[in-house]
Design a protein around this motif. Structure first.
Motif, PDB file in Angstrom:
ATOM      1  N   ALA A 219       0.828  -1.208   0.000  1.00 39.17           N
ATOM      2  CA  ALA A 219       0.000   0.000   0.000  1.00 39.17           C
ATOM      3  C   ALA A 219       0.864   1.259   0.000  1.00 39.17           C
ATOM      4  CB  ALA A 219      -0.928  -0.004   1.211  1.00 39.17           C
ATOM      5  N   LEU A 220       1.948   1.241   0.775  1.00 39.27           N
ATOM      6  CA  LEU A 220       2.866   2.383   0.776  1.00 39.27           C
ATOM      7  C   LEU A 220       3.493   2.580  -0.596  1.00 39.27           C
ATOM      8  CD1 LEU A 220       4.473   4.566   2.345  1.00 39.27           C
ATOM      9  CD2 LEU A 220       6.152   2.788   2.876  1.00 39.27           C
ATOM     10  N   SER A 221       3.842   1.481  -1.248  1.00 36.02           N
ATOM     11  CA  SER A 221       4.422   1.577  -2.592  1.00 36.02           C
ATOM     12  C   SER A 221       3.443   2.197  -3.574  1.00 36.02           C
ATOM     13  CB  SER A 221       4.848   0.184  -3.062  1.00 36.02           C
ATOM     14  OG  SER A 221       5.340   0.222  -4.382  1.00 36.02           O
ATOM     15  N   ARG A 222       2.198   1.789  -3.492  1.00 31.99           N
ATOM     16  CA  ARG A 222       1.188   2.358  -4.410  1.00 31.99           C
ATOM     17  C   ARG A 222       1.010   3.850  -4.171  1.00 31.99           C
ATOM     18  NH1 ARG A 222      -1.414  -2.586  -3.164  1.00 31.99           N
ATOM     19  NH2 ARG A 222      -2.649  -1.543  -1.555  1.00 31.99           N
ATOM     20  N   ARG A 223       1.006   4.266  -2.905  1.00 27.32           N
ATOM     21  CA  ARG A 223       0.815   5.685  -2.610  1.00 27.32           C
ATOM     22  C   ARG A 223       2.002   6.516  -3.093  1.00 27.32           C
ATOM     23  NH1 ARG A 223      -0.803   3.756   2.461  1.00 27.32           N
ATOM     24  NH2 ARG A 223       1.135   4.540   3.378  1.00 27.32           N
ATOM     25  N   LEU A 224       3.216   6.018  -2.854  1.00 29.70           N
ATOM     26  CA  LEU A 224       4.388   6.811  -3.229  1.00 29.70           C
ATOM     27  C   LEU A 224       4.567   6.897  -4.742  1.00 29.70           C
ATOM     28  CD1 LEU A 224       7.061   5.739  -0.580  1.00 29.70           C
ATOM     29  CD2 LEU A 224       5.765   7.859  -0.693  1.00 29.70           C
ATOM     30  N   HIS A 225       4.169   5.849  -5.459  1.00 31.02           N
ATOM     31  CA  HIS A 225       4.341   5.882  -6.908  1.00 31.02           C
ATOM     32  C   HIS A 225       3.189   6.604  -7.608  1.00 31.02           C
ATOM     33  CE1 HIS A 225       7.201   2.521  -6.021  1.00 31.02           C
ATOM     34  NE2 HIS A 225       7.868   3.118  -6.987  1.00 31.02           N
ATOM     35  N   SER A 226       1.990   6.449  -7.090  1.00 28.08           N
ATOM     36  CA  SER A 226       0.857   7.135  -7.709  1.00 28.08           C
ATOM     37  C   SER A 226       0.776   8.604  -7.316  1.00 28.08           C
ATOM     38  CB  SER A 226      -0.450   6.427  -7.344  1.00 28.08           C
ATOM     39  OG  SER A 226      -0.662   6.463  -5.932  1.00 28.08           O
ATOM     40  N   ASN A 227       1.197   8.896  -6.085  1.00 23.18           N
ATOM     41  CA  ASN A 227       1.142  10.269  -5.594  1.00 23.18           C
ATOM     42  C   ASN A 227       2.435  10.586  -4.855  1.00 23.18           C
ATOM     43  OD1 ASN A 227       0.196  12.817  -4.929  1.00 23.18           O
ATOM     44  ND2 ASN A 227      -0.934  12.105  -3.129  1.00 23.18           N
ATOM     45  N   PRO A 228       3.517  10.929  -5.586  1.00 21.86           N
ATOM     46  CA  PRO A 228       4.802  11.205  -4.934  1.00 21.86           C
ATOM     47  C   PRO A 228       4.659  12.324  -3.905  1.00 21.86           C
ATOM     48  CG  PRO A 228       5.073  11.053  -7.317  1.00 21.86           C
ATOM     49  CD  PRO A 228       3.596  11.071  -7.050  1.00 21.86           C
ATOM     50  N   PRO A 229       5.429  12.263  -2.840  1.00 23.03           N
ATOM     51  CA  PRO A 229       5.308  13.287  -1.791  1.00 23.03           C
ATOM     52  C   PRO A 229       5.620  14.676  -2.323  1.00 23.03           C
ATOM     53  CG  PRO A 229       7.253  11.918  -1.439  1.00 23.03           C
ATOM     54  CD  PRO A 229       6.466  11.270  -2.508  1.00 23.03           C
ATOM     55  N   SER A 230       4.746  15.601  -2.027  1.00 25.73           N
ATOM     56  CA  SER A 230       4.935  17.003  -2.402  1.00 25.73           C
ATOM     57  C   SER A 230       4.493  17.871  -1.243  1.00 25.73           C
ATOM     58  CB  SER A 230       4.147  17.343  -3.670  1.00 25.73           C
ATOM     59  OG  SER A 230       2.762  17.092  -3.489  1.00 25.73           O
TER      60      SER A 230
ATOM     61  N   ALA B  71       5.469  10.742   7.876  1.00 27.89           N
ATOM     62  CA  ALA B  71       6.188  11.656   6.986  1.00 27.89           C
ATOM     63  C   ALA B  71       5.309  12.080   5.814  1.00 27.89           C
ATOM     64  CB  ALA B  71       7.464  10.993   6.482  1.00 27.89           C
ATOM     65  N   GLN B  72       4.529  11.160   5.290  1.00 29.63           N
ATOM     66  CA  GLN B  72       3.618  11.510   4.196  1.00 29.63           C
ATOM     67  C   GLN B  72       2.547  12.489   4.658  1.00 29.63           C
ATOM     68  OE1 GLN B  72       2.478   7.522   2.530  1.00 29.63           O
ATOM     69  NE2 GLN B  72       2.929   8.551   0.608  1.00 29.63           N
ATOM     70  N   ARG B  73       2.002  12.255   5.839  1.00 30.46           N
ATOM     71  CA  ARG B  73       0.967  13.175   6.335  1.00 30.46           C
ATOM     72  C   ARG B  73       1.542  14.564   6.559  1.00 30.46           C
ATOM     73  NH1 ARG B  73      -0.567   8.561   9.398  1.00 30.46           N
ATOM     74  NH2 ARG B  73       0.537   9.359  11.231  1.00 30.46           N
ATOM     75  N   ASN B  74       2.728  14.648   7.145  1.00 23.78           N
ATOM     76  CA  ASN B  74       3.343  15.961   7.351  1.00 23.78           C
ATOM     77  C   ASN B  74       3.667  16.644   6.032  1.00 23.78           C
ATOM     78  OD1 ASN B  74       3.293  15.874  10.182  1.00 23.78           O
ATOM     79  ND2 ASN B  74       5.202  14.727  10.281  1.00 23.78           N
ATOM     80  N   ALA B  75       4.072  15.850   5.039  1.00 24.52           N
ATOM     81  CA  ALA B  75       4.356  16.434   3.725  1.00 24.52           C
ATOM     82  C   ALA B  75       3.088  16.974   3.077  1.00 24.52           C
ATOM     83  CB  ALA B  75       5.008  15.389   2.821  1.00 24.52           C
ATOM     84  N   SER B  76       1.973  16.289   3.283  1.00 21.27           N
ATOM     85  CA  SER B  76       0.726  16.725   2.650  1.00 21.27           C
ATOM     86  C   SER B  76       0.236  18.060   3.191  1.00 21.27           C
ATOM     87  CB  SER B  76      -0.354  15.663   2.836  1.00 21.27           C
ATOM     88  OG  SER B  76      -0.674  15.502   4.215  1.00 21.27           O
ATOM     89  N   ILE B  77       0.671  18.435   4.401  1.00 24.58           N
ATOM     90  CA  ILE B  77       0.274  19.735   4.964  1.00 24.58           C
ATOM     91  C   ILE B  77       1.426  20.727   4.958  1.00 24.58           C
ATOM     92  CG2 ILE B  77      -1.574  18.771   6.372  1.00 24.58           C
ATOM     93  CD1 ILE B  77       0.252  18.783   8.761  1.00 24.58           C
TER      94      ILE B  77
END
Length: 618
Positions: A89-100, A531-537
């Motif tokens: 699931a983490l792989s799908r999230r990082l590849h479909s929606n790279p952290p920004s 880290a993904q949640r913090n990146a999203s905000i």
């Protein structure tokens, strides 16, 4: 006696079978029975067959069957379950929606000298800036950009509809420019007051309407703001604001086609998130002169702000040492015009003498920590002064160079050093001023190792551009840039390590997976999700901390000692080990049980036939 006779009866051999064809073999043949039909029948059994031999043989087989589960349990491989679904699931999230990282651009217009702008100007300028940002190339780590505009003029203070209270109206005026750039930078920092409402980083570009006859000037502060001073029309100001925001605050001041942190991955950080900065003072020939330094007193004090600034992406330790008899490996030649020896750029790869420079003596570099070497090289009397010549023929101003992922070297010529200098062999010390200048060069090299420029000289971008230096060695907007890129890089590295571990475990069914490994994988996934949640905000520093921890935990799980301490054999190899011990015995026991069972059936049939014959006779 009855039991003995019963066993004896059980063990009595069966009669010999008749020869084929019923023919006799001369003198050796036995007499034929009187009744031909009776010769084919087995002799009758008058006693009931015993079961003792059958029970004994079956009990041996039963003991083997009972011991089989115990054997399998004793050779069982402990495998803690890994959350493969969560890794996928983490792989799908990082590849479909790279952290920004979403961020904000706040444009402030100070116009106290010209005609006051109307209240609708803020909304109009906001739309113009938003339209321009669409066409400007931004970094891959930049997410959604929210634009807000504030107009602070003599006619009042107006903000666009999206703007929050990031600017204290009237706190800064055009008159404050005369107080100097350093003071004006701090005044703007006080007037802005902090970040965005959602925790995302907000960068401010202030336009100061001033007709001082000096033309257009741009100053990049050491916080998260810049200011433009000049007298230009509104369209040009909008263009300059967008370019400053994208070029510096998003791309780190990297020109198009220029290498930097935005263009390539520059990660001089160990996989466990630790860095050791090892500073060495090398005396090439102590028979000429010997120098020492007060690094613990001066150097470490200057480096403490740098260490604190980089803490979200690395845990940094500092070491220092003084070495002797450390000649260089490369050759230099004497130049009459310069009055010294010259080292060309082509000889730099051979400068470091790995055979004589015993630099790797760090006691803090444990595990997968990264060691960055920073060397001050003091040449001998016969090669002093030693200068570094650039490819364009000019001499290096710092007389220093870096080696990516290794560190940096400074060639330090002692004061008064020349070919005619007389060696004295006495102990000297670098002065405090010389050591401070050396540390400043090292900080610039550290910036380069992290993918930034060593220093920003005045550049031309629609006007003269000046930069305010920070005592931390890194401006706040540069640190944000490092946090963003290190967070993204560490997340991808964490994912690669977790996927490799999961694939390895699935491919080796006999591999031991300790509970500690499973726990480390779970904690790594939790840190990666945080880290993904913090990146999203848009909270870049917190995201960098979590991403660094996620990568370190993933590496700890992959390189766990229990993973490397056993050879993993296939199931065929497992059977090949135990079959030579148990197969022969088990086979004989099984055949004995089958044989005894057949014998018991035969003897039982004889006894049943005897009972039937007795019943028919009576």
């Amino acid at each position: 006696m009855a039991v003995l006779s019963e066993i004896a009866g059980d063990e009595s051999p069966p009669p010999l079978p008749p020869s084929e064809g019923g023919e006799s073999s001369g003198a050796l043949s036995t007499p034929a029975p009187t009744d031909a039909d009776d010769g084919d029948k087995p002799p009758p059994r008058t006693s009931k067959p015993g079961r003792k031999r059958l029970f004994l043989t079956a009990s041996v087989l039963l003991s083997f069957l009972i011991g089989l589960p115990l054997l399998l349990k004793s050779t069982e491989i402990h495998r803690s379950p890994l959350p493969s679904d969560a890794i996928a699931a983490l792989s799908r999230r990082l590849h479909s929606n790279p952290p920004s990282f979403p961020c904000g651009l706040h444009a402030v217009f100070l116009s106290f000298g010209r005609a006051p702008l109307e209240a609708s100007a803020a909304n109009r300028i906001e739309r113009e800036i938003s339209t321009q940002l669409v066409d400007l190339p931004a970094a891959s780590t930049a997410g959604n950009i929210s634009v807000s505009v504030t107009v602070d003029s003599a006619g009042g203070c107006f903000s666009s509809g999206k703007a929050a209270s990031y600017w204290r109206c009237g706190a800064v005026t055009t008159v404050d420019l005369v107080r100097g750039d350093e003071v004006f930078d701090e005044l703007l920092h006080s007037a802005l007051g902090g970040g965005g409402a959602d925790g995302m980083r907000v960068y401010t570009v202030v336009f100061v309407d001033s007709d001082d006859g000096m033309g257009l000037s741009i100053v990049i502060g050491k916080h998260r703001h810049a200011w433009v001073v000049g007298k230009v029309d509104e369209g040009e100001v909008v263009s300059i604001i967008g370019k400053v925001f994208v070029k510096y605050f998003l791309n780190g001041g990297v020109e198009e086609g220029e290498a930097g942190i935005v263009k390539r991955e520059f990660m001089p950080v160990g996989s466990d998130g630790n860095i050791v900065l090892s500073f060495s003072l090398l005396n090439a020939d102590p028979s000429d002169w010997v120098y020492d330094w007060e690094f613990e007193k001066i150097g470490e004090r200057m480096l403490i702000p740098v260490i604190e600034a980089l803490r979200p992406i690395a845990n940094i330790n500092i070491e220092s040492q003084v070495l002797y008899h450390t000649p260089k490996s490369s050759y230099s030649y004497y130049d009459d015009k310069l009055g010294g020896n010259v080292l060309s750029v082509g000889d730099i790869p051979f400068f470091v003498n790995s055979n004589e420079w015993h630099l790797d003596t760090s006691i803090s570099a444990t595990g997968r920590s990264k060691v960055l070497q920073f060397v001050v090289y003091i040449p001998s009397a016969r090669e002093c002064p030693l200068y570094l010549q650039l490819p364009d023929g000019e001499l290096s101003k710092t007389n220093a160079f870096i080696s990516p992922m290794w560190g940096g070297v400074i060639i330090w010529n002692p004061l008064g050093c020349s070919l005619n200098s007389k060696p004295h062999g006495a102990l000297d010390k670098m002065s405090s001023q010389e050591l401070m200048e050396t540390i400043e060069i090292f900080i610039g090299q550290l910036r380069q190792l992290f993918g930034l420029k060593s220093s920003y000289h005045e550049q031309s971008m629609d006007g003269a551009t000046k930069f305010i230096t920070s005592p931390k060695g890194f401006a706040q907007w540069e640190l944000d840039l490092l946090y963003r890129h290190h967070a993204c890089s560490n997340l991808l590295s964490c994912l690669t390590t977790l996927e490799s571990l999961s694939s390895l475990v699935q491919s080796l069914p006999r591999m031991i997976v300790m509970d500690e490994i499973g726990r480390q994988v779970e904690l790594s996934l939790e840190a990666a999700n945080l880290a993904q949640r913090n990146a999203s905000i848009g909270i870049s520093d917190s995201s960098a901390v979590s991403a660094t921890r996620a990568r370190a935990l993933a590496e700890d799980a992959f390189f766990h000692p229990s993973v490397m301490s056993i050879s993993y054999a296939s199931i065929e190899h497992y059977f090949a080990i135990y079959m030579p011990f148990f197969a022969p015995v088990s086979l004989h026991v099984l055949l004995a049980v089958i044989k005894e069972l057949k014998r018991y059936k035969v003897e039982r049939g004889k006894y049943s036939a005897f009972l039937a014959s007795q019943a028919s006779t009576s």
